[in-house]
Design a protein around this motif. Structure first.
Motif, PDB file in Angstrom:
ATOM      1  N   VAL A   1       0.747  -1.347  -0.167  1.00 55.37           N
ATOM      2  CA  VAL A   1       0.128   0.086  -0.038  1.00 55.37           C
ATOM      3  C   VAL A   1       0.949   1.099   0.173  1.00 55.37           C
ATOM      4  CG1 VAL A   1      -1.928   1.280   1.486  1.00 55.37           C
ATOM      5  CG2 VAL A   1      -1.767  -1.327   1.185  1.00 55.37           C
ATOM      6  N   GLU A   2       2.111   1.070   0.164  1.00 50.68           N
ATOM      7  CA  GLU A   2       3.023   2.234   0.318  1.00 50.68           C
ATOM      8  C   GLU A   2       2.479   3.295   1.300  1.00 50.68           C
ATOM      9  OE1 GLU A   2       3.509   3.921  -3.374  1.00 50.68           O
ATOM     10  OE2 GLU A   2       4.442   2.284  -4.247  1.00 50.68           O
ATOM     11  N   ALA A   3       2.479   2.618   2.479  1.00 54.23           N
ATOM     12  CA  ALA A   3       1.789   3.332   3.811  1.00 54.23           C
ATOM     13  C   ALA A   3       2.593   4.709   4.292  1.00 54.23           C
ATOM     14  CB  ALA A   3       1.495   2.467   4.998  1.00 54.23           C
ATOM     15  N   ASP A   4       3.900   4.275   4.085  1.00 51.73           N
ATOM     16  CA  ASP A   4       4.823   5.455   4.385  1.00 51.73           C
ATOM     17  C   ASP A   4       4.443   6.838   3.554  1.00 51.73           C
ATOM     18  OD1 ASP A   4       5.756   4.189   6.561  1.00 51.73           O
ATOM     19  OD2 ASP A   4       7.354   3.399   5.273  1.00 51.73           O
ATOM     20  N   ALA A   5       4.120   6.422   2.196  1.00 47.97           N
ATOM     21  CA  ALA A   5       3.855   7.523   1.378  1.00 47.97           C
ATOM     22  C   ALA A   5       2.695   8.137   1.676  1.00 47.97           C
ATOM     23  CB  ALA A   5       3.974   7.074  -0.112  1.00 47.97           C
ATOM     24  N   LEU A   6       1.732   7.358   2.010  1.00 47.16           N
ATOM     25  CA  LEU A   6       0.144   7.981   2.358  1.00 47.16           C
ATOM     26  C   LEU A   6       0.451   8.832   3.536  1.00 47.16           C
ATOM     27  CD1 LEU A   6      -1.909   4.795   1.896  1.00 47.16           C
ATOM     28  CD2 LEU A   6      -1.688   6.767   0.450  1.00 47.16           C
ATOM     29  N   THR A   7       1.108   8.586   4.851  1.00 50.42           N
ATOM     30  CA  THR A   7       1.046   9.508   6.007  1.00 50.42           C
ATOM     31  C   THR A   7       2.460  10.455   5.939  1.00 50.42           C
ATOM     32  OG1 THR A   7       2.344   7.437   6.616  1.00 50.42           O
ATOM     33  CG2 THR A   7       0.106   7.240   7.089  1.00 50.42           C
TER      34      THR A   7
END
Length: 169
Positions: free
Chosen positions: A60-66
């Motif tokens: 999900v590429e969570a770091d990029a989202l947050t």
């Protein structure tokens, strides 16, 4: 010969002293093995969960989202807690819906307060709203839209009319 006899005597004393421990260990071995097996299974489960979460984060590429979220905004002392906003919205919603027997001035004040709390809740949850820009029926439609979005976000408000109960998920 004396050394051998002393060693044998020491071994016999140690065996007699340790015998209760050996017996207790035999009786409790199944309990100890069960505890070890449970701890091992828990450790493996935690490891599996960590790997799954890491895979999901990468997918999900969570770091990029947050990355662009400023968490210091949420810790401001002037920020009203979401639970308090929800309580006020529920109370004001009841006044807004059942406020027709009161004066028009009181009803307009209740609506204005309700709208301000809706704005605060939307800001806290990152929901876009256009209550300031609209008037009349358009503003009422926007209220319903915002209430629906808040409901989807988990902030449950009472139904518009007491006889129609809002479904809970």
């Amino acid at each position: 010969m004396e050394v051998g006899r002393a060693l044998l005597l020491t071994l016999m004393v140690a065996a007699v002293v340790c015998l209760p421990m050996v017996i207790a260990l035999l009786f409790c071995a199944d309990e100890l093995l069960d505890r070890f097996a449970c701890r091992w299974a828990q450790w493996r489960s935690r490891q599996r969960e960590r790997r799954t979460i890491a895979r999901l984060d990468r997918a999900v590429e969570a770091d990029a989202l947050t990355r662009n979220i400023d968490l210091s905004r949420l810790d401001r002392p002037d920020r009203q807690p979401l639970e308090q906003l929800a309580t006020e919205l529920r109370r004001l919603r009841g006044h807004r819906v059942g406020g027709y027997e009161r004066s028009t001035v009181w009803h307009e004040a209740a609506l204005a307060t309700y709208d301000s709390r809706l704005r605060l809740a939307c800001a806290a949850l990152g929901i876009t709203q256009h209550l300031d820009e609209l008037t009349g029926v358009d503003r009422e439609i926007e209220r319903v839209r915002v209430e629906g979005l808040l409901h989807q976000a988990g902030l449950i408000l009472p139904a518009a009319r007491p006889e129609h109960q809002q479904r809970r998920r």
